[in-house]
Scaffold this active site. Structure first.
Site, PDB file in Angstrom:
ATOM      1  N   HIS A 283      75.618  10.090 -17.391  1.00 42.22           N
ATOM      2  CA  HIS A 283      75.736   8.630 -17.367  1.00 42.22           C
ATOM      3  C   HIS A 283      76.263   8.179 -18.713  1.00 42.22           C
ATOM      4  O   HIS A 283      75.919   8.746 -19.741  1.00 42.22           O
ATOM      5  CB  HIS A 283      74.359   7.987 -17.099  1.00 42.22           C
ATOM      6  CG  HIS A 283      74.476   6.581 -16.633  1.00 42.22           C
ATOM      7  ND1 HIS A 283      74.560   5.529 -17.507  1.00 42.22           N
ATOM      8  CD2 HIS A 283      74.566   6.060 -15.388  1.00 42.22           C
ATOM      9  CE1 HIS A 283      74.679   4.417 -16.815  1.00 42.22           C
ATOM     10  NE2 HIS A 283      74.687   4.701 -15.523  1.00 42.22           N
TER      11      HIS A 283
ATOM     12  N   ASP B 165      71.973   8.587  -8.317  1.00 42.94           N
ATOM     13  CA  ASP B 165      72.687   9.065  -7.138  1.00 42.94           C
ATOM     14  C   ASP B 165      72.339  10.489  -6.748  1.00 42.94           C
ATOM     15  O   ASP B 165      72.697  10.946  -5.668  1.00 42.94           O
ATOM     16  CB  ASP B 165      74.202   8.955  -7.368  1.00 42.94           C
ATOM     17  CG  ASP B 165      74.619   7.508  -7.419  1.00 42.94           C
ATOM     18  OD1 ASP B 165      74.005   6.710  -6.693  1.00 42.94           O
ATOM     19  OD2 ASP B 165      75.533   7.182  -8.180  1.00 42.94           O
TER      20      ASP B 165
HETATM   21  N1  CMC Z   1      79.106  17.492 -14.788  1.00 42.85           N
HETATM   22  C1  CMC Z   1      79.602  18.271 -15.763  1.00 42.85           C
HETATM   23  N2  CMC Z   1      79.954  17.843 -16.991  1.00 42.85           N
HETATM   24  C2  CMC Z   1      79.792  16.550 -17.245  1.00 42.85           C
HETATM   25  C3  CMC Z   1      79.257  15.655 -16.286  1.00 42.85           C
HETATM   26  C4  CMC Z   1      78.919  16.172 -15.020  1.00 42.85           C
HETATM   27  N3  CMC Z   1      78.425  15.382 -14.062  1.00 42.85           N
HETATM   28  N4  CMC Z   1      79.211  14.416 -16.810  1.00 42.85           N
HETATM   29  C5  CMC Z   1      79.682  14.511 -18.050  1.00 42.85           C
HETATM   30  N5  CMC Z   1      80.025  15.805 -18.325  1.00 42.85           N
HETATM   31  C6  CMC Z   1      80.526  16.308 -19.599  1.00 42.85           C
HETATM   32  C7  CMC Z   1      81.973  15.894 -19.839  1.00 42.85           C
HETATM   33  O1  CMC Z   1      82.868  16.845 -19.307  1.00 42.85           O
HETATM   34  C8  CMC Z   1      81.999  15.798 -21.331  1.00 42.85           C
HETATM   35  O2  CMC Z   1      82.060  17.116 -21.846  1.00 42.85           O
HETATM   36  P1  CMC Z   1      82.867  17.414 -23.244  1.00 42.85           P
HETATM   37  O3  CMC Z   1      82.168  16.595 -24.286  1.00 42.85           O
HETATM   38  O4  CMC Z   1      82.751  18.878 -23.434  1.00 42.85           O
HETATM   39  O5  CMC Z   1      84.283  16.947 -22.993  1.00 42.85           O
HETATM   40  C9  CMC Z   1      80.613  15.276 -21.705  1.00 42.85           C
HETATM   41  O6  CMC Z   1      79.764  15.701 -20.633  1.00 42.85           O
HETATM   42  C10 CMC Z   1      80.546  13.757 -21.843  1.00 42.85           C
HETATM   43  O7  CMC Z   1      80.983  13.188 -20.615  1.00 42.85           O
HETATM   44  P2  CMC Z   1      82.009  11.980 -20.476  1.00 42.85           P
HETATM   45  O8  CMC Z   1      82.789  12.163 -19.197  1.00 42.85           O
HETATM   46  O9  CMC Z   1      82.770  11.811 -21.743  1.00 42.85           O
HETATM   47  O10 CMC Z   1      80.998  10.791 -20.335  1.00 42.85           O
HETATM   48  P3  CMC Z   1      81.308   9.379 -19.745  1.00 42.85           P
HETATM   49  O11 CMC Z   1      80.304   8.479 -20.327  1.00 42.85           O
HETATM   50  O12 CMC Z   1      82.749   8.995 -19.933  1.00 42.85           O
HETATM   51  O13 CMC Z   1      81.085   9.564 -18.172  1.00 42.85           O
HETATM   52  C11 CMC Z   1      80.105   9.649 -16.042  1.00 42.85           C
HETATM   53  C12 CMC Z   1      79.926   9.240 -17.500  1.00 42.85           C
HETATM   54  C13 CMC Z   1      78.962   9.044 -15.206  1.00 42.85           C
HETATM   55  C14 CMC Z   1      81.427   9.082 -15.483  1.00 42.85           C
HETATM   56  C15 CMC Z   1      80.108  11.186 -15.938  1.00 42.85           C
HETATM   57  O14 CMC Z   1      78.888  11.690 -16.420  1.00 42.85           O
HETATM   58  C16 CMC Z   1      80.338  11.675 -14.502  1.00 42.85           C
HETATM   59  O15 CMC Z   1      81.495  11.732 -14.053  1.00 42.85           O
HETATM   60  N6  CMC Z   1      79.254  12.045 -13.760  1.00 42.85           N
HETATM   61  C17 CMC Z   1      79.371  12.462 -12.380  1.00 42.85           C
HETATM   62  C18 CMC Z   1      79.570  11.240 -11.492  1.00 42.85           C
HETATM   63  C19 CMC Z   1      78.288  10.443 -11.317  1.00 42.85           C
HETATM   64  O16 CMC Z   1      77.248  10.993 -11.003  1.00 42.85           O
HETATM   65  N7  CMC Z   1      78.416   9.115 -11.473  1.00 42.85           N
HETATM   66  C20 CMC Z   1      77.305   8.203 -11.194  1.00 42.85           C
HETATM   67  C21 CMC Z   1      76.876   7.433 -12.391  1.00 42.85           C
HETATM   68  S1  CMC Z   1      75.290   6.619 -12.067  1.00 42.85           S
HETATM   69  C22 CMC Z   1      75.604   5.493 -10.800  1.00 42.85           C
HETATM   70  C23 CMC Z   1      76.416   4.353 -11.272  1.00 42.85           C
HETATM   71  O17 CMC Z   1      75.946   3.613 -12.162  1.00 42.85           O
HETATM   72  O18 CMC Z   1      77.513   4.151 -10.744  1.00 42.85           O
END
Ligand code: CMC
Length: 437
Positions: free
Chosen positions: A313, A371
């Protein structure tokens, strides 16, 4: 906003004059540096794609402490609201700032209940969709179409219009979501029934048919109500920011909420519940618990493009408090349905355990989000996977409206208009087509 005694000073290494920037304190959470005069004074923008360090507004509605894993609606912890209040009380709280008294609750429930029917013409509009259309495609269209049916509540600058459109949207979303479902399965729509609770009415519209009444199961109705409470608001997330930005142009509330529905659909946001359950089902087919190690290895491999859906998140760097409550509901629902041995739930818990111990997830502070478990609950209730995000939209509608109304009522509100760092071509001349190559 309370100004702080401390000021920030922005200085430049090229000798340009420095600039003092005011700082404001919130009631809790990080202070903000006010950069509104920056461009006017120094001719520079700030650069923050993805809004990693940018507060787009001030708000009194929802507060998240991502490090503690804390979520407050109007100051009340989500755990207390989920266990001591129902969804309509939560709606009242989000919209009005205070929990309702008994009389206020009765009045509000009466108002919402008596706006649940939709204009009969809506069903002819719905008929234009293919039967296999995704419910979120249908919902985006139906919510936007409300503005074509309720002309007396489309002026966002009129407080009465805002109030009535708020009630209409909260009341009609369950009707629209269940209509979208009934349409895709080829069953007749079930009209709302006024003696049922908000969640009970929704479940009846989903599961009753003209030849068989729906017998509400209290555990399942409570679970649905909790899903609604947990998804009701989440401060300035992507869809809420979309609603604010869309509404900032003065468009009507139905159009602004339709924009929120469209944004929520994405798998990084509301679409994650559908994606998480599909992921668990695929894993189960591929070998279940035995194969978790292999799957986690793929997730950690950046080239695989695979994410652990329902994990991570932008704000929570600790266990999402909504996920804890949802896991609890998962137990209750599966017990009530005699599904204690549900393999998908077992798989989810095993996956969570392994992920939480794995260095990759620990280092990045990746925890289950709401989720991860909400899909398992919905599937057990009998909700088809493709409808999960539509239910999230139904629940988030009140948050979107509360945020939209807060923005319109803010004397400092302006149309949202971000700027950019332009990196394209500088001015050049068009060459006639025969000379291009
Ligand atoms: N699985 C594997 N790696 C992950 C995941 C994941 N679910 N989420 C983040 N990472 C890694 C990402 O690859 C990055 O790694 P590195 O630093 O080595 O490049 C690091 O963790 C930081 O992630 P980020 O993508 O920069 O973080 P963000 O804040 O931009 O993204 C997120 C947040 C929710 C989009 C992401 O965690 C994600 O895509 N999660 C899966 C989808 C999900 O479950 N979304 C629902 C969110 S809660 C409901 C809502 O509010 O909508």
């Amino acid at each position: 906003m309370t100004p702080s005694d401390v000021k920030a000073t922005l200085s430049f290494s090229d000798g340009s004059p420095s600039m003092e920037l005011p700082i404001y304190k919130g009631t809790i959470g990080p202070d903000v540096i006010d950069i509104r005069k920056l461009y006017g004074q120094v001719g520079k923008f700030t650069y923050d794609p993805g809004f990693l360090s940018t507060a787009s507004c001030n708000s009194t509605i929802t507060y998240i402490d991502g490090d503690k894993g804390e979520l407050l609606y109007r100051g009340y912890p989500i755990e207390q609201l989920a266990t001591q209040c129902d969804f309509l009380e939560t709606c009242y709280l989000l919209l009005n700032g205070e929990l309702p008294t008994g009389d206020q609750k009765s009045e509000f429930s009466h108002l919402v209940t008596h706006h649940t029917m939709v204009n009969e013409q809506m069903q002819f509009f719905l008929r234009g969709f293919r039967r296999d259309a995704h419910p979120m495609a249908i919902l985006t269209g139906l919510v936007g179409a409300l503005s074509a049916f309720y002309h007396d509540s489309t002026d966002i600058h009129n407080p009465e219009h805002r109030a009535i459109s708020a009630i209409r949207l909260i009341a009609k979303m369950p009707t629209l979501v269940s209509m979208a479902y009934k349409y895709t399965v080829g069953q007749p729509y079930i009209y709302p029934k006024n003696d049922l609770s908000y969640a009970g009415n929704f479940m009846r519209m989903m599961f009753a048919t003209p030849c068989e009444e729906y017998a509400p199961n209290e555990v399942l109705v409570r679970a649905m109500d909790r899903i609604f409470i947990l998804h009701a608001d989440h401060e300035q997330n992507a869809s809420t920011s979309t609603v604010r930005l869309c509404g900032s142009s003065g468009t009507n509330p139905f159009a602004a909420i339709a924009a929120g529905v469209a944004c929520l659909w994405g798998p990084a946001h509301g679409g994650a519940n559908e994606a998480a359950l599909n992921m668990l089902e695929d894993m189960q087919k591929a070998g279940g618990v035995e194969k978790i190690g292999e799957f986690v290895k793929q997730v950690k491999d950046k080239n695989s493009g695979i994410k652990l859906m329902g994990f991570g998140h932008r704000v929570y760097k600790n266990y999402d408090p909504r996920a804890k409550l949802m896991r609890e509901t998962c137990h209750e629902v599966l017990d009530a349905l005699g599904l204690h041995d549900d393999p998908i739930f077992k798989l989810a818990m095993a996956l969570e355990k392994i992920a939480l111990e794995d260095e990759y997830f620990v280092a990045r502070k990746l925890y289950p989000n709401v989720d991860f478990y909400s899909g398992i609950v919905q599937r057990a209730i009998g909700i088809p996977v493709t409808l999960f995000t539509a239910i999230f939209a139904l629940a988030r509608t009140v948050g979107w409206i509360a945020q939209l109304n807060e923005m319109i009522g803010d004397p400092e509100y302006k149309i949202g208009r971000p700027r950019q760092l332009f990196t394209g071509s500088t001015q050049r001349q068009v060459v006639s087509i025969d000379k291009r190559g």
